[in-house]
Design a protein around this motif. Sequence first.
Motif, PDB file in Angstrom:
ATOM      1  N   PRO A 107       0.813  -1.226   0.000  1.00  0.00           N
ATOM      2  CA  PRO A 107       0.000   0.000   0.000  1.00  0.00           C
ATOM      3  C   PRO A 107       0.847   1.277   0.000  1.00  0.00           C
ATOM      4  CG  PRO A 107      -0.889  -1.572   1.572  1.00  0.00           C
ATOM      5  CD  PRO A 107       0.440  -2.109   1.118  1.00  0.00           C
ATOM      6  N   PHE A 108       2.002   1.246   0.639  1.00  0.00           N
ATOM      7  CA  PHE A 108       2.893   2.404   0.622  1.00  0.00           C
ATOM      8  C   PHE A 108       3.341   2.671  -0.811  1.00  0.00           C
ATOM      9  CE2 PHE A 108       6.988   4.496   0.706  1.00  0.00           C
ATOM     10  CZ  PHE A 108       6.806   5.504   1.636  1.00  0.00           C
ATOM     11  N   GLY A 109       3.773   1.626  -1.500  1.00  0.00           N
ATOM     12  CA  GLY A 109       4.197   1.773  -2.895  1.00  0.00           C
ATOM     13  C   GLY A 109       3.074   2.284  -3.777  1.00  0.00           C
ATOM     14  N   GLN A 110       1.868   1.807  -3.544  1.00  0.00           N
ATOM     15  CA  GLN A 110       0.729   2.268  -4.323  1.00  0.00           C
ATOM     16  C   GLN A 110       0.433   3.743  -4.049  1.00  0.00           C
ATOM     17  OE1 GLN A 110      -2.046  -0.690  -2.930  1.00  0.00           O
ATOM     18  NE2 GLN A 110      -1.828  -1.926  -4.795  1.00  0.00           N
ATOM     19  N   ALA A 111       0.557   4.168  -2.794  1.00  0.00           N
ATOM     20  CA  ALA A 111       0.332   5.571  -2.452  1.00  0.00           C
ATOM     21  C   ALA A 111       1.361   6.459  -3.150  1.00  0.00           C
ATOM     22  CB  ALA A 111       0.384   5.772  -0.938  1.00  0.00           C
ATOM     23  N   VAL A 112       2.621   6.035  -3.122  1.00  0.00           N
ATOM     24  CA  VAL A 112       3.681   6.791  -3.800  1.00  0.00           C
ATOM     25  C   VAL A 112       3.421   6.826  -5.299  1.00  0.00           C
ATOM     26  CG1 VAL A 112       6.142   6.779  -4.385  1.00  0.00           C
ATOM     27  CG2 VAL A 112       5.417   6.463  -2.010  1.00  0.00           C
ATOM     28  N   ASP A 113       3.070   5.683  -5.889  1.00  0.00           N
ATOM     29  CA  ASP A 113       2.760   5.653  -7.327  1.00  0.00           C
ATOM     30  C   ASP A 113       1.612   6.605  -7.647  1.00  0.00           C
ATOM     31  OD1 ASP A 113       4.697   3.692  -7.708  1.00  0.00           O
ATOM     32  OD2 ASP A 113       3.249   2.033  -7.848  1.00  0.00           O
ATOM     33  N   GLY A 114       0.600   6.628  -6.772  1.00  0.00           N
ATOM     34  CA  GLY A 114      -0.556   7.490  -7.015  1.00  0.00           C
ATOM     35  C   GLY A 114      -0.196   8.963  -6.991  1.00  0.00           C
ATOM     36  N   VAL A 115       0.557   9.407  -5.992  1.00  0.00           N
ATOM     37  CA  VAL A 115       0.900  10.828  -5.924  1.00  0.00           C
ATOM     38  C   VAL A 115       1.856  11.203  -7.054  1.00  0.00           C
ATOM     39  CG1 VAL A 115       2.871  10.793  -4.319  1.00  0.00           C
ATOM     40  CG2 VAL A 115       1.303  12.722  -4.323  1.00  0.00           C
ATOM     41  N   LEU A 116       2.738  10.294  -7.442  1.00  0.00           N
ATOM     42  CA  LEU A 116       3.632  10.587  -8.564  1.00  0.00           C
ATOM     43  C   LEU A 116       2.857  10.652  -9.876  1.00  0.00           C
ATOM     44  CD1 LEU A 116       6.800   8.532  -7.596  1.00  0.00           C
ATOM     45  CD2 LEU A 116       6.497  11.023  -7.532  1.00  0.00           C
ATOM     46  N   GLY A 117       1.813   9.835 -10.001  1.00  0.00           N
ATOM     47  CA  GLY A 117       0.954   9.917 -11.178  1.00  0.00           C
ATOM     48  C   GLY A 117       0.237  11.258 -11.254  1.00  0.00           C
ATOM     49  N   LEU A 118      -0.201  11.744 -10.107  1.00  0.00           N
ATOM     50  CA  LEU A 118      -0.852  13.058 -10.083  1.00  0.00           C
ATOM     51  C   LEU A 118       0.140  14.168 -10.435  1.00  0.00           C
ATOM     52  CD1 LEU A 118      -3.050  12.604  -6.891  1.00  0.00           C
ATOM     53  CD2 LEU A 118      -3.837  12.653  -9.279  1.00  0.00           C
ATOM     54  N   LEU A 119       1.367  14.066  -9.936  1.00  0.00           N
ATOM     55  CA  LEU A 119       2.389  15.056 -10.294  1.00  0.00           C
ATOM     56  C   LEU A 119       2.706  14.989 -11.787  1.00  0.00           C
ATOM     57  CD1 LEU A 119       4.974  15.016  -7.366  1.00  0.00           C
ATOM     58  CD2 LEU A 119       3.454  16.871  -8.037  1.00  0.00           C
ATOM     59  N   ALA A 120       2.818  13.776 -12.322  1.00  0.00           N
ATOM     60  CA  ALA A 120       3.127  13.614 -13.741  1.00  0.00           C
ATOM     61  C   ALA A 120       2.035  14.226 -14.617  1.00  0.00           C
ATOM     62  CB  ALA A 120       3.304  12.139 -14.086  1.00  0.00           C
ATOM     63  N   ALA A 121       0.795  14.201 -14.126  1.00  0.00           N
ATOM     64  CA  ALA A 121      -0.313  14.789 -14.874  1.00  0.00           C
ATOM     65  C   ALA A 121      -0.166  16.314 -14.982  1.00  0.00           C
ATOM     66  CB  ALA A 121      -1.645  14.433 -14.239  1.00  0.00           C
ATOM     67  N   HIS A 122       0.609  16.914 -14.087  1.00  0.00           N
ATOM     68  CA  HIS A 122       0.849  18.356 -14.116  1.00  0.00           C
ATOM     69  C   HIS A 122       2.160  18.708 -14.826  1.00  0.00           C
ATOM     70  CE1 HIS A 122      -2.297  18.404 -11.043  1.00  0.00           C
ATOM     71  NE2 HIS A 122      -2.499  19.658 -11.450  1.00  0.00           N
ATOM     72  N   ALA A 123       2.892  17.690 -15.257  1.00  0.00           N
ATOM     73  CA  ALA A 123       4.150  17.961 -15.967  1.00  0.00           C
ATOM     74  C   ALA A 123       3.833  18.435 -17.372  1.00  0.00           C
ATOM     75  CB  ALA A 123       5.005  16.697 -16.013  1.00  0.00           C
ATOM     76  N   ARG A 124       4.626  19.377 -17.816  1.00  0.00           N
ATOM     77  CA  ARG A 124       4.433  19.922 -19.164  1.00  0.00           C
ATOM     78  C   ARG A 124       5.236  19.074 -20.142  1.00  0.00           C
ATOM     79  NH1 ARG A 124       4.673  26.145 -19.344  1.00  0.00           N
ATOM     80  NH2 ARG A 124       3.876  25.620 -21.363  1.00  0.00           N
ATOM     81  N   PRO A 125       4.649  18.726 -21.266  1.00  0.00           N
ATOM     82  CA  PRO A 125       5.354  17.904 -22.263  1.00  0.00           C
ATOM     83  C   PRO A 125       6.674  18.556 -22.685  1.00  0.00           C
ATOM     84  CG  PRO A 125       3.044  18.168 -22.858  1.00  0.00           C
ATOM     85  CD  PRO A 125       3.306  19.084 -21.702  1.00  0.00           C
ATOM     86  N   GLY A 126       7.695  17.707 -22.769  1.00  0.00           N
ATOM     87  CA  GLY A 126       9.010  18.187 -23.219  1.00  0.00           C
ATOM     88  C   GLY A 126       9.812  18.857 -22.136  1.00  0.00           C
ATOM     89  N   ALA A 127       9.250  18.937 -20.923  1.00  0.00           N
ATOM     90  CA  ALA A 127       9.993  19.603 -19.834  1.00  0.00           C
ATOM     91  C   ALA A 127      10.886  18.624 -19.131  1.00  0.00           C
ATOM     92  CB  ALA A 127       9.028  20.230 -18.846  1.00  0.00           C
TER      93      ALA A 127
END
Length: 190
Positions: free
Chosen positions: A170-190
Amino acid sequence: MSASEDLIASTRELLWERGYVGTSPRAIQQRAGVGQGSMYHHFSGKPDLALAAIGRTAEEMRAAAEARLSGPGTAVERITAYLRRERDVLKGCPIGRLTQDPDVIADPALRRPVEETFAWLRDRLAGVLAEGRDRGELAAGLDPVATACAVVAVLQGGYVLARAAGSAEPFGQAVDGVLGLLAAHARPGA
């Protein structure tokens, strides 16, 4: 190590394992291999020794976080390095666990390093996120302060979920989830 260092190291371990209430001066002395006289020579009592131990743990936690957050890479890469660093997930966060201890929370002196450590971590993450936003790596609408608070909450909650499940998954899943949310805010090519 000196007797005072042995006492601090033993107290740090016991606080992580048992919490403040469950850590007796006798248990500290036994683990450190020192007598009562030595303990009271170096520290005025359990609260003084616990404060030294919590402060040392907080310093190490900040140093470990800073090593990853000030490393190379984009904001998301640095936060990823911090979140994915090796941890003893099932033991929980040595600072976060203290928030569940009523005696620590009721004592302003013992609570202070806990509060300061989490404030530092939120501020440091917010700074990394703001830097990433300002460099165009992250979407302009990203709120660095709110996002940093969410990252810390997910991290601490991940420890709780892992301990409840008796599994690091569950810890790994929580980390994956928050990183997925951060990646959704990443700008392409950055």
